[in-house]
Motif scaffolding. Sequence first.
Motif, PDB file in Angstrom:
ATOM      1  N   ARG A 340       0.607  -1.303   0.151  1.00  0.00           N
ATOM      2  CA  ARG A 340      -0.097  -0.149  -0.059  1.00  0.00           C
ATOM      3  C   ARG A 340       0.865   1.381   0.079  1.00  0.00           C
ATOM      4  O   ARG A 340       0.722   2.244  -0.557  1.00  0.00           O
ATOM      5  CB  ARG A 340      -1.032   0.010   1.339  1.00  0.00           C
ATOM      6  N   LEU A 341       1.865   1.280   0.779  1.00  0.00           N
ATOM      7  CA  LEU A 341       2.885   2.345   0.823  1.00  0.00           C
ATOM      8  C   LEU A 341       3.416   2.468  -0.394  1.00  0.00           C
ATOM      9  O   LEU A 341       3.581   3.640  -1.166  1.00  0.00           O
ATOM     10  CB  LEU A 341       3.907   2.056   1.720  1.00  0.00           C
ATOM     11  N   ALA A 342       3.643   1.564  -1.373  1.00  0.00           N
ATOM     12  CA  ALA A 342       4.323   1.615  -2.584  1.00  0.00           C
ATOM     13  C   ALA A 342       3.313   2.232  -3.643  1.00  0.00           C
ATOM     14  O   ALA A 342       3.765   3.144  -4.449  1.00  0.00           O
ATOM     15  CB  ALA A 342       4.843   0.397  -3.108  1.00  0.00           C
ATOM     16  N   ALA A 343       1.983   1.894  -3.367  1.00  0.00           N
ATOM     17  CA  ALA A 343       0.996   2.324  -4.303  1.00  0.00           C
ATOM     18  C   ALA A 343       0.752   3.724  -3.968  1.00  0.00           C
ATOM     19  O   ALA A 343       0.746   4.449  -5.293  1.00  0.00           O
ATOM     20  CB  ALA A 343      -0.255   1.565  -4.113  1.00  0.00           C
ATOM     21  N   VAL A 344       0.801   4.180  -3.111  1.00  0.00           N
ATOM     22  CA  VAL A 344       0.650   5.452  -2.617  1.00  0.00           C
ATOM     23  C   VAL A 344       1.630   6.478  -3.074  1.00  0.00           C
ATOM     24  O   VAL A 344       1.449   7.469  -3.850  1.00  0.00           O
ATOM     25  CB  VAL A 344       0.315   5.771  -1.335  1.00  0.00           C
ATOM     26  N   ALA A 345       3.000   5.694  -3.126  1.00  0.00           N
ATOM     27  CA  ALA A 345       4.342   6.558  -3.392  1.00  0.00           C
ATOM     28  C   ALA A 345       4.056   6.770  -5.023  1.00  0.00           C
ATOM     29  O   ALA A 345       4.518   7.626  -5.600  1.00  0.00           O
ATOM     30  CB  ALA A 345       5.466   5.859  -3.197  1.00  0.00           C
ATOM     31  N   GLY A 346       3.681   5.467  -5.841  1.00  0.00           N
ATOM     32  CA  GLY A 346       3.554   5.461  -7.072  1.00  0.00           C
ATOM     33  C   GLY A 346       2.501   6.569  -7.527  1.00  0.00           C
ATOM     34  O   GLY A 346       2.882   7.204  -8.825  1.00  0.00           O
ATOM     35  N   LEU A 348       1.842   9.305  -6.271  1.00  0.00           N
ATOM     36  CA  LEU A 348       2.150  10.774  -6.174  1.00  0.00           C
ATOM     37  C   LEU A 348       3.099  11.063  -7.195  1.00  0.00           C
ATOM     38  O   LEU A 348       3.010  12.142  -7.551  1.00  0.00           O
ATOM     39  CB  LEU A 348       2.441  10.979  -4.545  1.00  0.00           C
ATOM     40  N   ALA A 349       4.063   9.887  -7.258  1.00  0.00           N
ATOM     41  CA  ALA A 349       4.990  10.356  -8.459  1.00  0.00           C
ATOM     42  C   ALA A 349       4.415  10.510  -9.722  1.00  0.00           C
ATOM     43  O   ALA A 349       4.694  11.483 -10.414  1.00  0.00           O
ATOM     44  CB  ALA A 349       5.992   9.195  -8.431  1.00  0.00           C
ATOM     45  N   ASP A 350       3.311   9.527 -10.123  1.00  0.00           N
ATOM     46  CA  ASP A 350       2.605   9.722 -11.324  1.00  0.00           C
ATOM     47  C   ASP A 350       2.297  11.034 -11.626  1.00  0.00           C
ATOM     48  O   ASP A 350       2.120  11.615 -12.544  1.00  0.00           O
ATOM     49  CB  ASP A 350       1.876   8.523 -11.436  1.00  0.00           C
ATOM     50  N   ALA A 351       1.543  11.628 -10.592  1.00  0.00           N
ATOM     51  CA  ALA A 351       0.850  12.888 -10.432  1.00  0.00           C
ATOM     52  C   ALA A 351       1.585  14.347 -10.444  1.00  0.00           C
ATOM     53  O   ALA A 351       1.120  15.188 -10.346  1.00  0.00           O
ATOM     54  CB  ALA A 351      -0.179  13.053  -9.361  1.00  0.00           C
ATOM     55  N   GLY A 352       3.086  14.113 -10.238  1.00  0.00           N
ATOM     56  CA  GLY A 352       3.946  15.084 -10.283  1.00  0.00           C
ATOM     57  C   GLY A 352       4.182  15.551  -8.990  1.00  0.00           C
ATOM     58  O   GLY A 352       4.904  16.725  -8.983  1.00  0.00           O
ATOM     59  N   ARG A 353       3.981  14.855  -8.221  1.00  0.00           N
ATOM     60  CA  ARG A 353       3.954  15.291  -6.632  1.00  0.00           C
ATOM     61  C   ARG A 353       5.216  14.560  -5.987  1.00  0.00           C
ATOM     62  O   ARG A 353       5.353  13.780  -5.119  1.00  0.00           O
ATOM     63  CB  ARG A 353       2.916  15.122  -5.752  1.00  0.00           C
ATOM     64  N   ARG A 386      12.942   5.171  -9.972  1.00  0.00           N
ATOM     65  CA  ARG A 386      13.288   6.342  -9.328  1.00  0.00           C
ATOM     66  C   ARG A 386      12.931   6.466  -7.851  1.00  0.00           C
ATOM     67  O   ARG A 386      13.476   6.570  -7.065  1.00  0.00           O
ATOM     68  CB  ARG A 386      12.834   7.508  -9.957  1.00  0.00           C
ATOM     69  N   GLU A 387      11.648   6.008  -7.709  1.00  0.00           N
ATOM     70  CA  GLU A 387      11.120   6.112  -6.261  1.00  0.00           C
ATOM     71  C   GLU A 387      11.653   4.887  -5.301  1.00  0.00           C
ATOM     72  O   GLU A 387      11.918   4.959  -4.112  1.00  0.00           O
ATOM     73  CB  GLU A 387       9.640   6.027  -6.311  1.00  0.00           C
ATOM     74  N   ALA A 388      12.054   3.711  -6.041  1.00  0.00           N
ATOM     75  CA  ALA A 388      12.676   2.660  -5.287  1.00  0.00           C
ATOM     76  C   ALA A 388      14.088   3.033  -4.939  1.00  0.00           C
ATOM     77  O   ALA A 388      14.700   2.932  -3.712  1.00  0.00           O
ATOM     78  CB  ALA A 388      12.848   1.425  -6.073  1.00  0.00           C
ATOM     79  N   HIS A 389      14.700   3.854  -5.819  1.00  0.00           N
ATOM     80  CA  HIS A 389      16.094   4.431  -5.409  1.00  0.00           C
ATOM     81  C   HIS A 389      16.076   5.374  -4.440  1.00  0.00           C
ATOM     82  O   HIS A 389      16.716   5.497  -3.643  1.00  0.00           O
ATOM     83  CB  HIS A 389      16.884   4.866  -6.853  1.00  0.00           C
TER      84      HIS A 389
END
Length: 446
Positions: A340-346, A348-353, A386-389
């Motif tokens: 779930r954490l990964a889904a939220v992070a993803g 946010l990243a996809d939305a430009g945040r 990028r988010e995993a890094h």
Amino acid sequence: MTVYQLPVEVATFTRWLTELAARIRPDTGWYGVFAARDPEGLRACFDGAEILPWDVVESLLQDAGEPADGPLAARAGALYAAAATAHDRRPGGAAALAERRDLMDRERRYAESRARELGEQLRAATGAAEAAGLESDLAWIRDDRARAVARVTELTTRLARLGEAGHAAPARAPVAAPAPAPAPAPAPAPAPVAAQPSAPAPARARTPAKSRPRGARYAWLEESAEEREAVAVPVLPTGGAAPRGARFGGGGESAATSDRARAAEARDPAEAARAAANAVYALQRLRAQGRSGEAHVLLCEALSGPPDRLPALAAELHRAGLGADWSTLLWEAASLPPGRLAAVAGVLADAGRAADCDRLLRQGVARPVEELAGACAALHAEDHHREAHALLTAFVRVRPPEDAARLAGADPRGLVPQLLDAARAVSVARERDLLHALRVAGLAGA
């Protein structure tokens, strides 16, 4: 078998404490923070085995809407001082106080060092979102420092009084209550929420053990969460509803609803905008009515909905001047299950945040390494490399090399090169330390 009987003063204080807790919902305000992060420690204090730090008592009074100079606070100070005096005079009490004071002094030094680091990062911040995240983190670490300073003072005073008493008979007159600790919160303090008189008896649930968090908010028991494979999390004696929110695993969510399925669920942008507008309207009404506890619950429940709606909610909160509530929501999200954490992070990243995404991942690196390995794998599975890094870079920046080696052990072939790359991005010294830890763990050639 010897049965230990609580001193009268301690039993009287714990009864008062239980009555106070019955006025507060367990998943809101400071009570929610303490109950989520150290349930066993808080339970020991309610049972009388330990004495709550005075700053925690003040925070609970604040949760209940009691003024610091009111009659209930004055009674609390008298009961607390008498209970602490009786508790400290038990065999080994002086040694325990001295050990606790040393622990809190270490916490104070850590908080001061961390505050300086965050202050430097804040001065170098280039974006508003990054600055807001750093300001929130700085508020928490300043709270840690204030509580640690107050506890060192309190424990020193209790030790001095214990030494003055010598071997005299226990005194019944209460000593002066310790000075209150300033406690700046990162979000508005919640108002009291009425307890439910018909609530069921306290229940116990099994939950995986998590690493004991840093900070003076939780450091009153010697035993750490790492020393237990699993802990029994009690629903504390509040008479209120069962805890909800990200820090309680999203209580009430059906096991049949997977995190990944929720994250992948397509949502109409117009529907997300409407849901965000409705949520912010409800939040503003609750705040206007002084129902901040319920407002916090509303924020937590947003995390159990479709992750795709969160960017719209973030935009609406900032538009309404409620950026602090978005900071609170991100802080709660850091404790979501790995997928779930990964889904939220993803999302946010996809939305430009990107700044919000990075902040969420930074706040999540205090989790057990097994959970972080799962979150990293989930990010890669969704092509969020990028988010995993960023997650691994934040991890090697703040966690010791030995923890990084343990994390690498979860998937040596995949994680060793990623962790080395992350450490290299931090500094040459960090990469060197990680290489040494990997060699000790037998993973250098993975």
